[in-house]
Scaffold this active site. Structure first.
Site, short mmCIF file in Angstrom:
data_model
loop_
_atom_site.label_atom_id
_atom_site.label_comp_id
_atom_site.label_asym_id
_atom_site.label_seq_id
_atom_site.Cartn_x
_atom_site.Cartn_y
_atom_site.Cartn_z
CG HIS A 127 -5.91 -2.42 -0.09
ND1 HIS A 127 -5.67 -1.11 0.23
CD2 HIS A 127 -5.20 -2.66 -1.22
CE1 HIS A 127 -4.84 -0.58 -0.67
NE2 HIS A 127 -4.55 -1.49 -1.56
CD GLU A 159 -6.16 -0.56 -11.82
OE1 GLU A 159 -5.92 0.59 -12.26
OE2 GLU A 159 -5.51 -1.06 -10.90
#
Lengths: 326, 321
Positions: free
Chosen positions: A128, A59
């Site tokens: 999440h 990322e």
């Protein structure tokens, strides 16, 4: 036609990629796999491997690649998969994306979009299920957008891609399969929705309710329920969290003199905290009561679904708070 | 290798200017006119100029925080350079960025992150544009032996090799991350080159104080990268002459070793001796070059001192496009 939020996102991407060959899309599993929610299915076939690129799980480099390609002439759309992963590249977004132009000079522009699937989704668990808007509101230079319906999602994403400023684009996961009836001609008309403009979703006169993302449909349902009890609620979706359309919100507060904010994320230091501070400072004379904040409890979002649902505001939670304001 | 005289003179000019500029930075810091820190790049001129001698128009550069003169070498006018360093409106970033954020996009400088290494992906992104536009340019990513430990650097190498992009990673091994020796942080002797195999990159390790050796080793890798074969890595071995920042007394290292590098491995002195011996330059030519450049810098610094600074009303300028 009935359009899902996910389809609206996918169509916005495709239309912008057809319109401008500088638009690129990259992220984890966006190519053959078509993104874990199926949003980018078919795009590799249409646009080819140079414009639709899978990435390794890297990322920080992905955000950097968005910066480097944007400033040199591309219009990258970076998909971070889950919003939670924005924290593994927090420094790259907070220090680099947000500050790049300010600290390097007016020659540098970052026309980039960072898309992320945001918030809870029935059992996704503590890492999440997060909304990250409030974390990045602390970074001047970022534009933060969270659409709450398919129509807005399409128009806002197109504007985000055309913007010369970096946009953090949050897509509440639970909205992806939500359907909305949209006139065919309108949907296919290449319409855009300007960034930085709020939308009054329900008109009312007693209480202004600022709702973000997933909370917008719940706020609308709460407004309908309270209308039957004689409480008139005006629901405003800021759509762009930063910079905020204060004009639309303040016009409503001048009318209702009561305001509440509802968000999916934790209460402490959330979006509502900042908005409440702002409203009490700038609208003090118009307010007839304290600014109320409705938000998730200050716990991680649990894997257990009952616990998850209990901790995030629902229609009844919103109604309960709003009744106390009337 | 045989070189044309023009090429040797250009390399020498850039080498000398880098040295003089890095020296000047320490002097104006001592005068108290620089608001921030100065991380002197003395000792690293040979590697930077050697690598940059392979550049061509349209290439991109992600420089490190030393030597700052690299931004001037690739094109930033002195007024913008010193203006930014002194935090003035005449600077490339209106004084918002300062010492770590010199350079101009029109010269190919893609920017710098003061959180070292967070910008590694930026060089990869610039290479993505090169790839999309099908140009034979490359993107240079300069980083130090300290930054070599950072995750974003490895992620950038991973992404560049996955996408087979034209990036040249340049590990400037000056042997110290502030006070921590590279030999402490790295289990391998070459924290750049020894790790490159993990990303399938060809490498070279070179004496960074020999400008032509750096150029020759880099050119081979640059040819490979320009040809579309993917990224490569060069590691330049050198020694940071001064402290991490001005004022650092360097108590953590042996002053004799520092002295040895400064006297025996001075890239500028070594190259000038060679050029004098070959009759490429004369003492008079060198003296004039030094004098002219010094004068030009002094004028630019005087302009920067006099230049207007940001006023409170300007504070939000340049936040959004």
């Amino acid at each position: 036609m009935k359009v899902t939020y996910a389809k609206a996102i996918g169509d916005a991407l495709k239309e912008e990629m057809r319109r401008d060959d500088k638009v690129l899309l990259f992220g984890e599993d966006v190519a053959q796999f078509g993104n874990i929610f199926g949003i980018t299915r078919g795009m590799l076939e249409e646009f080819g491997p140079k414009r639709i690129r899978n990435t390794p799980i890297a990322e920080t480099a992905m955000v950097g690649a968005a910066i480097g390609s944007a400033e040199t002439g591309m219009r990258p759309v970076l998909e971070l998969m889950y919003s939670d992963f924005a924290l593994v590249c927090f420094s790259e977004i907070f220090h680099c994306v947000a500050k790049w132009r300010y600290m390097h000079g007016p020659e540098y522009k970052l026309p980039l979009v960072i898309r992320n699937a945001s918030g809870s989704s029935n059992g996704a668990g503590p890492e999440h299920s997060n909304c990250v808007e409030s974390l990045f509101m602390h970074a001047p230079g970022l534009t933060i957008v969270t659409p709450s319906c398919a129509y807005d999602a399409k128009g806002l994403l197109k504007s985000a891609i055309r913007s010369d400023n970096p946009v953090l684009f949050c897509e509440p996961k639970l909205m992806y399969q939500q359907k909305q009836e949209i006139d065919d001609e309108v949907y296919n008309s290449d319409y855009t929705i300007p960034l930085g403009v709020a939308d009054v979703k329900v008109s009312g006169s007693d209480i202004t309710l600022i709702a973000v993302g997933l909370m917008v449909p719940r706020a609308i349902a709460a407004a309908e329920k309270l209308a039957a009890e004689g409480i008139s609620v005006e629901v405003i979706d800021p759509r762009t969290i930063a910079p905020l359309d204060k004009e639309t919100i303040y016009a409503s507060i001048r009318k209702t003199h009561h305001v509440a904010i509802v968000e999916e994320s934790n209460l402490t230091a959330g979006i509502g905290a900042e908005f409440a501070a702002l409203f009490q400072k700038e609208m003090y004379d118009e307010l007839d009561g304290p600014v109320e904040r409705i938000a998730a409890l200050d716990v991680p979002i649990a894997y257990n679904m009952d616990a998850e649902h209990y901790s995030i505001p629902d229609v009844d939670d919103i109604c309960r708070v709003l009744r106390t304001m009337h | 290798m045989e070189y044309a005289k023009d090429f040797l003179l250009k390399v020498h000019k850039e080498l000398l200017e880098t040295r003089l500029m890095e020296k000047k930075l320490t002097e104006i810091y001592a005068q108290g006119i620089v608001p921030g820190h100065i991380h002197s790049g003395m000792g690293q001129e040979g590697s930077y100029v050697g690598v940059l001698s392979t550049r061509k128009k349209g290439d991109y550069f992600k420089f490190g925080h030393r030597p700052l003169a690299a931004n001037y070498i690739v094109g930033e006018p002195m007024d913008a350079f010193f203006g930014e360093l002194l935090g003035k409106l005449t600077g490339n970033a209106l004084g918002h960025g300062g010492t770590n954020h010199l350079g101009r996009l029109q010269d190919g400088v893609v920017g710098f992150s003061g959180s070292l290494g967070c910008d590694a992906g930026v060089a990869v992104g610039a290479a993505l544009t090169i790839d999309a536009e099908q140009r034979d340019n490359i993107s240079y990513f300069f980083y130090g032996d300290g930054t070599a430990s950072r995750g974003p650097v490895h992620e950038a190498m991973c992404l560049a090799s996955c996408w087979k992009l034209p990036v040249l990673f340049v590990c400037e091994n000056n042997q110290f991350a502030i006070s921590t020796p590279s030999s402490y942080s790295s289990a391998v002797p070459n924290p750049g080159a020894d790790r490159a195999a993990g990303y399938g990159m060809p490498t070279a390790v070179v004496d960074g104080t020999d400008v032509l050796a750096v150029y020759e080793a880099t050119q081979k890798l640059v040819d490979y990268v320009r040809a579309g074969n993917g990224p490569a890595l060069i590691e330049c071995k050198e020694y940071r002459w001064r402290g991490h920042f001005e004022g650092d007394q360097c108590a953590y290292r042996d002053a004799d070793v520092t002295h040895k590098y400064m006297t025996e491995k001075d890239s500028v002195a070594l190259f000038e001796a060679k050029l004098l011996e070959q009759g490429v330059v004369t003492e008079e030519y060198l003296a004039k070059l030094r004098e002219d450049f010094d004068k030009a810098m002094d004028e630019a610094i005087a302009h920067a001192v006099e230049a207007p600074a940001m006023q409170p009303a300007d504070i939000y300028d340049c936040l959004y496009a």
